[in-house]
Design an enzyme around this catalytic site. Structure first.
Site, mmCIF file in Angstrom:
data_model
loop_
_atom_site.group_PDB
_atom_site.id
_atom_site.type_symbol
_atom_site.label_atom_id
_atom_site.label_comp_id
_atom_site.label_asym_id
_atom_site.label_seq_id
_atom_site.Cartn_x
_atom_site.Cartn_y
_atom_site.Cartn_z
ATOM 1 N N ASP A 138 46.067 59.985 48.727
ATOM 2 C CA ASP A 138 46.418 59.472 47.402
ATOM 3 C C ASP A 138 45.147 58.925 46.750
ATOM 4 O O ASP A 138 44.552 57.967 47.235
ATOM 5 C CB ASP A 138 47.469 58.358 47.556
ATOM 6 C CG ASP A 138 47.936 57.807 46.212
ATOM 7 O OD1 ASP A 138 47.329 58.175 45.176
ATOM 8 O OD2 ASP A 138 48.891 57.022 46.205
ATOM 9 N N THR A 146 37.019 68.205 31.952
ATOM 10 C CA THR A 146 37.802 68.674 30.815
ATOM 11 C C THR A 146 37.001 68.795 29.516
ATOM 12 O O THR A 146 36.012 68.077 29.321
ATOM 13 C CB THR A 146 38.982 67.687 30.572
ATOM 14 O OG1 THR A 146 39.650 68.010 29.362
ATOM 15 C CG2 THR A 146 38.493 66.249 30.472
ATOM 16 N N ASP A 147 37.465 69.679 28.656
ATOM 17 C CA ASP A 147 36.920 69.782 27.295
ATOM 18 C C ASP A 147 37.159 68.481 26.512
ATOM 19 O O ASP A 147 36.498 68.234 25.500
ATOM 20 C CB ASP A 147 37.556 70.970 26.557
ATOM 21 C CG ASP A 147 39.078 70.942 26.549
ATOM 22 O OD1 ASP A 147 39.676 70.324 27.463
ATOM 23 O OD2 ASP A 147 39.680 71.535 25.643
ATOM 24 N N TYR A 194 42.490 59.615 28.484
ATOM 25 C CA TYR A 194 42.322 60.651 29.512
ATOM 26 C C TYR A 194 40.877 61.157 29.516
ATOM 27 O O TYR A 194 40.247 61.244 30.575
ATOM 28 C CB TYR A 194 43.294 61.796 29.229
ATOM 29 C CG TYR A 194 43.042 63.060 30.022
ATOM 30 C CD1 TYR A 194 43.387 63.144 31.373
ATOM 31 C CD2 TYR A 194 42.468 64.177 29.424
ATOM 32 C CE1 TYR A 194 43.161 64.305 32.094
ATOM 33 C CE2 TYR A 194 42.238 65.344 30.140
ATOM 34 C CZ TYR A 194 42.586 65.398 31.476
ATOM 35 O OH TYR A 194 42.350 66.551 32.184
ATOM 36 N N TYR A 198 44.861 62.719 37.307
ATOM 37 C CA TYR A 198 45.901 62.147 36.431
ATOM 38 C C TYR A 198 45.800 62.939 35.136
ATOM 39 O O TYR A 198 44.844 62.770 34.377
ATOM 40 C CB TYR A 198 45.587 60.665 36.217
ATOM 41 C CG TYR A 198 46.634 59.883 35.458
ATOM 42 C CD1 TYR A 198 47.287 58.819 36.063
ATOM 43 C CD2 TYR A 198 46.944 60.182 34.134
ATOM 44 C CE1 TYR A 198 48.235 58.066 35.365
ATOM 45 C CE2 TYR A 198 47.896 59.448 33.434
ATOM 46 C CZ TYR A 198 48.534 58.397 34.059
ATOM 47 O OH TYR A 198 49.470 57.667 33.363
ATOM 48 N N GLY A 207 49.211 71.139 42.280
ATOM 49 C CA GLY A 207 48.948 71.292 40.851
ATOM 50 C C GLY A 207 48.748 72.754 40.466
ATOM 51 O O GLY A 207 48.693 73.635 41.327
HETATM 52 N N1 LIG Z 1 45.905 71.031 32.513
HETATM 53 C C1 LIG Z 1 44.952 71.170 31.592
HETATM 54 O O1 LIG Z 1 45.195 71.616 30.478
HETATM 55 C C2 LIG Z 1 43.517 70.793 31.928
HETATM 56 C C3 LIG Z 1 42.546 70.908 30.925
HETATM 57 C C4 LIG Z 1 41.234 70.570 31.219
HETATM 58 C C5 LIG Z 1 40.914 70.129 32.484
HETATM 59 N N2 LIG Z 1 41.870 70.007 33.434
HETATM 60 C C6 LIG Z 1 41.485 69.517 34.764
HETATM 61 O O2 LIG Z 1 41.707 70.553 35.699
HETATM 62 C C7 LIG Z 1 42.073 69.995 36.967
HETATM 63 C C8 LIG Z 1 43.374 70.598 37.443
HETATM 64 O O3 LIG Z 1 44.412 70.295 36.508
HETATM 65 P P1 LIG Z 1 45.871 70.929 36.633
HETATM 66 O O4 LIG Z 1 46.215 71.490 35.313
HETATM 67 O O5 LIG Z 1 45.973 71.788 37.840
HETATM 68 O O6 LIG Z 1 46.718 69.585 36.844
HETATM 69 P P2 LIG Z 1 48.222 69.386 37.326
HETATM 70 O O7 LIG Z 1 48.942 70.685 37.357
HETATM 71 O O8 LIG Z 1 48.755 68.254 36.537
HETATM 72 O O9 LIG Z 1 48.027 68.930 38.843
HETATM 73 C C9 LIG Z 1 47.437 67.704 39.152
HETATM 74 C C10 LIG Z 1 47.631 67.473 40.634
HETATM 75 O O10 LIG Z 1 47.014 66.209 40.934
HETATM 76 C C11 LIG Z 1 47.900 65.505 41.761
HETATM 77 N N3 LIG Z 1 47.710 64.061 41.656
HETATM 78 C C12 LIG Z 1 47.912 63.265 40.577
HETATM 79 N N4 LIG Z 1 47.672 61.981 40.908
HETATM 80 C C13 LIG Z 1 47.288 61.981 42.201
HETATM 81 C C14 LIG Z 1 46.919 60.973 43.121
HETATM 82 N N5 LIG Z 1 46.904 59.674 42.771
HETATM 83 N N6 LIG Z 1 46.585 61.321 44.381
HETATM 84 C C15 LIG Z 1 46.623 62.608 44.757
HETATM 85 N N7 LIG Z 1 46.978 63.619 43.952
HETATM 86 C C16 LIG Z 1 47.314 63.302 42.684
HETATM 87 C C17 LIG Z 1 49.278 65.890 41.304
HETATM 88 O O11 LIG Z 1 50.174 65.614 42.329
HETATM 89 P P3 LIG Z 1 51.720 65.236 42.020
HETATM 90 O O12 LIG Z 1 52.398 66.539 41.808
HETATM 91 O O13 LIG Z 1 52.133 64.519 43.252
HETATM 92 O O14 LIG Z 1 51.717 64.370 40.796
HETATM 93 C C18 LIG Z 1 49.078 67.378 41.050
HETATM 94 O O15 LIG Z 1 49.265 68.121 42.241
HETATM 95 C C19 LIG Z 1 42.110 68.473 36.739
HETATM 96 O O16 LIG Z 1 40.870 67.928 37.107
HETATM 97 C C20 LIG Z 1 42.284 68.338 35.246
HETATM 98 O O17 LIG Z 1 41.783 67.110 34.770
HETATM 99 C C21 LIG Z 1 43.165 70.344 33.182
#
Ligand SMILES: NC(=O)c1ccc[n+]([C@@H]2O[C@H](COP(=O)([O-])OP(=O)(O)OC[C@H]3O[C@@H](n4cnc5c(N)ncnc54)[C@H](OP(=O)(O)O)[C@@H]3O)[C@@H](O)[C@H]2O)c1
Length: 307
Positions: free
Chosen positions: A45, A110-111, A138, A70, A20
């Site tokens: 997973d 998350t926010d 979410y 997710y 991610g």
């Molecule tokens: N992105 C945002 O804007 C945002 C905002 C606020 C908070 N956050 C939080 O910040 C954290 C990091 O987010 P990010 O932006 O880095 O997310 P991301 O780029 O979408 O990456 C999520 C990762 O989780 C993996 N994943 C999803 N389902 C899974 C499962 N069942 N088992 C194992 N791995 C799984 C995905 O793997 P695959 O590639 O195999 O799907 C991916 O590597 C998360 O907790 C998210 O909720 C994100």
């Protein structure tokens, strides 16, 4: 992938979600602190609840860092059960494993746990103590994860972040750069306010907090610092303002940029509702660890300088 750290009391960090945006950057940021075992979905997973405990505990980590989630906000509306397993139930099981092993858990939230009306209806940044009230699936699933972790009562830190982007992965920055090269005009939502946060800055701040707390070392977890921390860029903008800043950098390099139109959320219906105001107050982590993220514009400039 195992990256060897060095030094006495070197810990062994199990990092989930290595592919991610944040997980990728954490592999780099955590590498100097400990042995880092970074795994993806194929090794652990989060949806496979029956095997989660055995899979995690087999790594014998001294610290668990969960960057997997997710994150498909709109898809979660029609798939809330699956989102809740990964974001809500699995983090609780990770916390139970951490507690059984006697090691801390670091998790990200998350926010979107907030409703976006501002604390007590005021437009001031949300503090960790402000009431949560998610308005989409979410957000509900992520809040369930926070609650599940807290209920285990083990050493944990939950970092609530926001509007994460990077030069890899699916995110707003990448979407704007792609659409901007294809179209002459883009309409972007101007009434949702938040803080765009570069995944690298977030990962590095996380690593520095772990050092400040001594959690990167084996057997050194201080449970007193457990809790929720807001960790997003300082400053605020709308998606439209974020797009303007992106294209100002692009234009400064001499490239042609699209015209930007400011629209309201109501003009751009999405499956999931988004909070209109989700600015996070970073005072708590600044006071506890001396760590605060810089203004979102600084992160954007550094991120774009790498492209
Ligand atoms: N992105 C945002 O804007 C945002 C905002 C606020 C908070 N956050 C939080 O910040 C954290 C990091 O987010 P990010 O932006 O880095 O997310 P991301 O780029 O979408 O990456 C999520 C990762 O989780 C993996 N994943 C999803 N389902 C899974 C499962 N069942 N088992 C194992 N791995 C799984 C995905 O793997 P695959 O590639 O195999 O799907 C991916 O590597 C998360 O907790 C998210 O909720 C994100």
């Amino acid at each position: 992938v195992t990256v060897r750290g060095s030094g006495a009391n070197a810990g062994r960090i199990l990092l989930l979600g290595r592919g991610g945006q944040l997980g990728w950057e954490l592999q780099r940021a955590l590498a100097p602190l400990a042995d880092v075992v970074a795994v993806g979905r194929e090794a652990i997973d989060l949806a496979d609840l029956a095997r989660l405990r055995a899979r995690v505990e087999a790594f014998r980590p001294t610290l668990i860092v969960n960057a997997a989630a997710y994150t498909a906000v709109d898809r979660a509306e029609d798939d809330e059960a699956a989102a809740t397993v990964v974001n809500g139930t699995a983090p609780g099981l990770l916390a139970e494993s951490a507690a059984r092993l006697g090691v801390p858990l670091v998790h990200f939230s998350t926010d979107y746990v907030f409703d976006g009306r501002g604390p007590d209806g005021a437009r001031r940044p949300y503090r960790e103590t402000d009431a949560v009230a998610p308005i989409n699936a979410y957000g509900r699933s992520k809040l369930a994860g926070e609650v599940a972790i807290r209920q285990v009562c083990g050493s944990h830190m939950i970092f609530r972040t926001a509007w994460v982007y990077a030069n890899r992965g699916r995110n707003f920055l990448g979407t704007m750069l792609r659409l901007g090269s294809e179209r002459t005009e883009l309409a972007v939502v101007a009434d949702q306010i938040g803080s765009p946060t570069w995944a690298r800055v977030l990962a590095e701040a996380t690593a520095q907090i772990l050092v400040a707390a001594g959690w990167h070392r084996s057997g050194r977890a201080t449970p007193g610092v457990s809790g929720v921390y807001h960790l997003a860029s300082a400053g605020e903008t709308s998606w439209h303002g974020f797009a303007e800043a992106i294209f100002a950098h692009v234009a400064a390099r001499g490239a042609v940029v699209p015209r930007l139109a400011a629209i309201m959320s109501a003009d751009y219906p999405t499956r999931a509702k988004r909070p209109l105001w989700s600015v996070l107050d970073g005072t708590k982590s600044a006071a506890a660890f001396g760590i605060a993220l810089p203004d979102w514009r600084a992160g954007l400039a550094l991120c774009l300088a790498e492209r």
